[in-house]
Design an enzyme around this catalytic site. Structure first.
Site, PDB file in Angstrom:
ATOM      1  CB  VAL A  44     -23.188 -19.798 -47.612  1.00 33.23           C
ATOM      2  CG1 VAL A  44     -24.702 -19.351 -46.896  1.00 33.23           C
ATOM      3  CG2 VAL A  44     -22.287 -20.841 -47.277  1.00 33.23           C
ATOM      4  CB  THR A  48     -17.251 -14.481 -52.152  1.00 32.75           C
ATOM      5  OG1 THR A  48     -16.375 -15.356 -52.288  1.00 32.75           O
ATOM      6  CG2 THR A  48     -16.202 -13.458 -51.211  1.00 32.75           C
ATOM      7  CB  CYS A  49     -20.562 -10.446 -52.646  1.00 31.76           C
ATOM      8  SG  CYS A  49     -21.539  -8.554 -52.843  1.00 31.76           S
ATOM      9  N   GLY A 187      -4.378  -3.006 -50.664  1.00 26.42           N
ATOM     10  CA  GLY A 187      -5.369  -3.179 -51.561  1.00 26.42           C
ATOM     11  C   GLY A 187      -6.889  -2.935 -51.047  1.00 26.42           C
ATOM     12  CG  LEU A 191      -6.354   1.112 -48.116  1.00 28.90           C
ATOM     13  CD1 LEU A 191      -6.485   2.018 -48.988  1.00 28.90           C
ATOM     14  CD2 LEU A 191      -5.614   2.294 -46.881  1.00 28.90           C
ATOM     15  N   GLY A 282      -4.830 -10.145 -51.843  1.00 31.47           N
ATOM     16  CA  GLY A 282      -5.136 -10.504 -52.927  1.00 31.47           C
ATOM     17  C   GLY A 282      -6.507 -11.952 -53.305  1.00 31.47           C
ATOM     18  CG  HIS A 464     -26.551  25.084 -54.047  1.00 35.10           C
ATOM     19  ND1 HIS A 464     -24.969  25.377 -54.264  1.00 35.10           N
ATOM     20  CD2 HIS A 464     -27.268  25.942 -53.293  1.00 35.10           C
ATOM     21  CE1 HIS A 464     -24.329  25.992 -52.672  1.00 35.10           C
ATOM     22  NE2 HIS A 464     -25.922  26.649 -52.361  1.00 35.10           N
TER      23      HIS A 464
HETATM   24  C1  LIG Z   1     -13.463  -8.726 -48.073  1.00 39.29           C
HETATM   25  C2  LIG Z   1     -13.812  -8.407 -48.902  1.00 39.29           C
HETATM   26  C3  LIG Z   1     -15.186  -7.519 -49.358  1.00 39.29           C
HETATM   27  C4  LIG Z   1     -15.677  -7.012 -50.575  1.00 39.29           C
HETATM   28  N1  LIG Z   1     -16.367  -6.027 -51.091  1.00 39.29           N
HETATM   29  C5  LIG Z   1     -16.316  -5.721 -52.244  1.00 39.29           C
HETATM   30  C6  LIG Z   1     -17.130  -4.038 -52.421  1.00 39.29           C
HETATM   31  O1  LIG Z   1     -17.519  -3.621 -51.393  1.00 39.29           O
HETATM   32  N2  LIG Z   1     -17.713  -4.162 -53.630  1.00 39.29           N
HETATM   33  C7  LIG Z   1     -17.412  -5.278 -54.544  1.00 39.29           C
HETATM   34  O2  LIG Z   1     -17.688  -5.218 -55.911  1.00 39.29           O
HETATM   35  N3  LIG Z   1     -16.788  -6.050 -54.300  1.00 39.29           N
HETATM   36  C8  LIG Z   1     -15.941  -6.627 -53.194  1.00 39.29           C
HETATM   37  N4  LIG Z   1     -15.837  -8.117 -53.089  1.00 39.29           N
HETATM   38  C9  LIG Z   1     -15.461  -8.739 -54.222  1.00 39.29           C
HETATM   39  C10 LIG Z   1     -16.405  -9.785 -53.752  1.00 39.29           C
HETATM   40  O3  LIG Z   1     -16.723 -10.259 -52.986  1.00 39.29           O
HETATM   41  C11 LIG Z   1     -16.027 -10.902 -55.304  1.00 39.29           C
HETATM   42  O4  LIG Z   1     -15.873 -10.282 -56.452  1.00 39.29           O
HETATM   43  C12 LIG Z   1     -17.618 -11.206 -55.529  1.00 39.29           C
HETATM   44  O5  LIG Z   1     -18.515 -12.067 -55.411  1.00 39.29           O
HETATM   45  C13 LIG Z   1     -17.899 -12.304 -56.645  1.00 39.29           C
HETATM   46  O6  LIG Z   1     -18.900 -12.508 -57.247  1.00 39.29           O
HETATM   47  P1  LIG Z   1     -18.710 -14.530 -58.336  1.00 39.29           P
HETATM   48  O7  LIG Z   1     -20.034 -14.317 -58.500  1.00 39.29           O
HETATM   49  O8  LIG Z   1     -17.974 -14.240 -59.131  1.00 39.29           O
HETATM   50  O9  LIG Z   1     -18.070 -15.943 -57.166  1.00 39.29           O
HETATM   51  P2  LIG Z   1     -18.529 -15.810 -55.817  1.00 39.29           P
HETATM   52  O10 LIG Z   1     -19.262 -14.382 -54.810  1.00 39.29           O
HETATM   53  O11 LIG Z   1     -17.336 -16.376 -54.423  1.00 39.29           O
HETATM   54  O12 LIG Z   1     -19.205 -17.230 -55.285  1.00 39.29           O
HETATM   55  C14 LIG Z   1     -19.276 -18.241 -55.814  1.00 39.29           C
HETATM   56  C15 LIG Z   1     -19.951 -19.169 -55.707  1.00 39.29           C
HETATM   57  O13 LIG Z   1     -19.683 -20.320 -55.940  1.00 39.29           O
HETATM   58  C16 LIG Z   1     -19.669 -21.695 -55.390  1.00 39.29           C
HETATM   59  N5  LIG Z   1     -19.023 -22.855 -55.828  1.00 39.29           N
HETATM   60  C17 LIG Z   1     -17.875 -22.403 -56.378  1.00 39.29           C
HETATM   61  N6  LIG Z   1     -17.232 -24.007 -56.689  1.00 39.29           N
HETATM   62  C18 LIG Z   1     -18.749 -24.565 -57.437  1.00 39.29           C
HETATM   63  C19 LIG Z   1     -18.907 -25.781 -58.090  1.00 39.29           C
HETATM   64  N7  LIG Z   1     -17.583 -26.453 -58.591  1.00 39.29           N
HETATM   65  N8  LIG Z   1     -20.003 -25.942 -57.661  1.00 39.29           N
HETATM   66  C20 LIG Z   1     -21.459 -25.314 -56.971  1.00 39.29           C
HETATM   67  N9  LIG Z   1     -20.904 -24.362 -57.016  1.00 39.29           N
HETATM   68  C21 LIG Z   1     -19.653 -23.718 -56.355  1.00 39.29           C
HETATM   69  C22 LIG Z   1     -19.581 -20.918 -53.958  1.00 39.29           C
HETATM   70  O14 LIG Z   1     -19.499 -21.557 -53.318  1.00 39.29           O
HETATM   71  C23 LIG Z   1     -19.233 -19.578 -53.988  1.00 39.29           C
HETATM   72  O15 LIG Z   1     -20.972 -19.552 -53.579  1.00 39.29           O
HETATM   73  C24 LIG Z   1     -15.208  -8.005 -51.630  1.00 39.29           C
HETATM   74  C25 LIG Z   1     -14.066  -8.992 -51.397  1.00 39.29           C
HETATM   75  C26 LIG Z   1     -13.523 -10.254 -50.200  1.00 39.29           C
HETATM   76  C27 LIG Z   1     -13.250 -10.646 -49.925  1.00 39.29           C
END
Ligand SMILES: Cc1cc2nc3c(=O)[nH]c(=O)nc-3n(C[C@H](O)[C@H](O)[C@H](O)COP(=O)(O)OP(=O)(O)OC[C@H]3O[C@@H](n4cnc5c(N)ncnc54)[C@H](O)[C@@H]3O)c2cc1C
Ligand SMILES: *[C@@H]1O[C@H](CO)[C@@H](O)[C@H](O)[C@H]1NC(C)=O
Ligand SMILES: *[C@@H]1O[C@H](CO)[C@@H](O)[C@H](O)[C@H]1NC(C)=O
Ligand SMILES: *[C@@H]1O[C@H](CO)[C@@H](O)[C@H](O)[C@H]1NC(C)=O
Length: 484
Positions: A44, A48-49, A187, A191, A282, A464
């Protein structure tokens, strides 16, 4: 005769694998730099974020935080307010999170389309360092960025059913509110969920493998957090234990059983029965199916090794021409804004403008009520580094207790601390716990980013009355003992 392949021979200047925040941030900057760009997504858009992380979790925290506030009769009374019964609809709160995710997801998709980024659907696999295939198609590019992110890490022995034993992926759907939920891992994800669950009436038990709860936090901040976020709430915890076996139950019929073992001896010490169990131990990098072997990459604990410019490295530690990795998949700092900042830095390097992201300047926050935020090191880390390298560490701190704005809200719990080198004034870290701490940390993170010293902050002026005066108070304490 050798022939140099020019950029014109590739389908794209840049192909990004993964449309999470990292890939999205990289795509926007690439367009700004005039690169012909495509992004490939197998799941999608938003990753993740947007779909399973930052965005829906903040929606749950906002709604449940409001419930907590409105049910806190003592606090409201101090403000001269009385409210009747406060009721909420679980599904309504769940919908708020889902709707927010879909709004942000649509906008993210539209922003890329509007800029002319080609969105290609499918899971990408490397053929060589300039070619990927996806579905039954393939494309070539001068540069390829791996931005495939991460998935929840589930330790062995834990059986996930998605209903009674689940990770954040399912918890964010808020399908039900268990009376008693065990959270494995204290973590920031654990929390934040404890904040949501207790606000909505659940009891929480943390299971933590380390000797202390909130092991990643600065020690003093962890103590404050325990006093403010754990003590007064229906939360208890066990430390030094591993959940070695978790067996799902049936809601309202059969409990979840959790076998606890001593962290050191691995002997079973207890078996807990709870209504539900959130596994927040994690995240693991996601690189399955990427075909990293065909570009000679060997992952390290699943992470793609990179240099400080985010260039992917092969088995021998050599840079692989044209391949980069950003975000959770490289494991440098698993945060949304770190992922996009790394993407922007990588694009700058591709375009011939050297850029190395200073990870010490990247802030982090835990969005509990109140929030915890930090940049750089804990006091313990700073002192250890000082001992090793032979410098003194100065720590200045203040509380929220005398802040007019916090007092107006009758929410003056919390503290701020600045950690710096006594000799040079180099800022080593800052920690804030209190109202809107996540917004207050940027002054320190920007100062680190610009190489400012503690003494440079001393004469900054803050309006302030604002919460920023908490930070002002710490900065003003920086002494004339700092040499330069
Ligand atoms: C519950 C929770 C709360 C969080 N809250 C925060 C927060 O408040 N602030 C913050 O900074 N971070 C937060 N994070 C962490 C944050 O979500 C991640 O650090 C961030 O999403 C990482 O981004 P990314 O682009 O590296 O990967 P992702 O967001 O994981 O995106 C990777 C994408 O790649 C796609 N993909 C994977 N393999 C392939 C492939 N071979 N071909 C095509 N597509 C592929 C996946 O489908 C996915 O859509 C949170 C995480 C969780 C689980
Ligand atoms: C979504 O995008 C539209 C059009 O670009 C904009 O008007 C709107 O404010 C955006 N909404 C959000 C929540 O970002
Ligand atoms: C990509 O892979 C994931 C997980 O391996 C799978 O769930 C998804 O359906 C795949 N996407 C496509 C478009 O095949
Ligand atoms: C990657 O592609 C380039 C062509 O740009 C080639 O010269 C090089 O040998 C390849 N590198 C690796 C590590 O495969």
């Amino acid at each position: 005769m050798t022939m140099k392949i020019s950029a014109h021979d590739y389908d794209y200047d840049l192909v990004i694998i993964g449309a999470g925040v990292g890939g999205h941030g990289a795509a926007l900057h690439a367009v700004e730099c005039g690169l012909k760009t495509a992004i490939i997504e197998g799941g999608v858009i938003g990753g993740t974020c947007v779909n399973r992380g930052c965005v829906p979790s903040k929606a749950l925290l906002a709604a449940s935080g409001r419930v907590r506030e409105m049910r806190d009769a003592d606090h409201l009374k101090m403000l001269g307010i009385e409210v009747g019964d406060v009721r909420f609809e679980r599904q309504g709160i769940a919908d708020h999170a889902e709707n927010l995710a879909s709004t942000i997801r649509n906008n993210l998709t539209n922003s890329m389309k509007g800029l002319g980024v080609d969105i290609l659907l499918g899971n990408a696999t490397f053929r060589d360092n300039h070619t990927v295939s996806y579905g039954n198609k393939k494309c070539t590019a001068q540069n390829i960025i791996i931005a495939t992110g991460s998935i929840p890490f589930v330790p062995p022995g834990i059986e996930i059913d998605g209903k009674t034993v689940f990770t954040s992926d399912d918890a964010l759907k808020l399908e039900w509110l268990p009376d008693w939920v065990a959270i494995i891992g204290s973590g920031y994800i654990g929390l934040e969920f404890s904040d949501v669950y207790t606000a909505l009436g659940s009891d929480v038990t943390f299971i933590e493998a380390m000797p202390k709860i909130m092991p990643g936090f600065d020690g003093e901040i962890a103590k404050q957090a325990e006093r403010i976020l754990i003590g007064p709430r229906n939360i208890d915890y066990v430390t030094n234990v591993l959940a070695t076996k978790v067996t799902p139950g049936i809601p309202g019929e059969k409990p979840v059983t959790i076998e606890l073992s001593d962290f050191k001896t691995r002997e079973v010490v207890d078996v807990m029965e709870v209504d539900a169990c959130l596994v927040a131990t994690g995240r693991a990098p996601f690189t399955d199916g990427l075909g990293l072997g065909s570009i000679n990459v060997e992952t390290q604990r699943g992470f793609v090794p990179v240099n400080e410019r985010m260039q992917a490295l092969d088995k021998d530690g050599e840079v692989i021409e044209g391949v980069w990795c950003i975000g959770d998949a490289n494991g440098k700092m698993m945060l949304a804004h770190a992922a996009s900042a790394q993407g922007i830095a990588a694009i700058e390097c591709m375009c011939g403008r050297d850029k190395v992201l200073n990870h010490n300047s990247v802030p982090a926050a835990c969005f509990t009520h109140p929030e915890v935020s930090f940049v750089g090191m804990t006091e313990e880390q700073a002192r250890a580094k000082g001992e090793e390298e032979g410098f003194e560490v100065t720590v200045k701190k203040t509380s929220f207790k005398a802040n007019s704005k916090a007092l107006a809200e009758k929410e003056s719990d919390g503290m701020a601390k600045l950690i710096y080198r006594s000799d040079t004034g180099e800022i080593l870290g800052m920690w804030i716990m209190g109202l809107h701490a996540a917004d207050l940390i940027h002054e320190a993170s920007n100062a680190v980013n610009q190489g400012m010293k503690a003494q440079d902050l001393k004469f900054a002026v803050h309006a302030h009355p604002t919460l920023a005066e908490v930070v002002d108070e710490v900065f003003k304490q920086v002494g004339s003992t700092v040499a330069h």
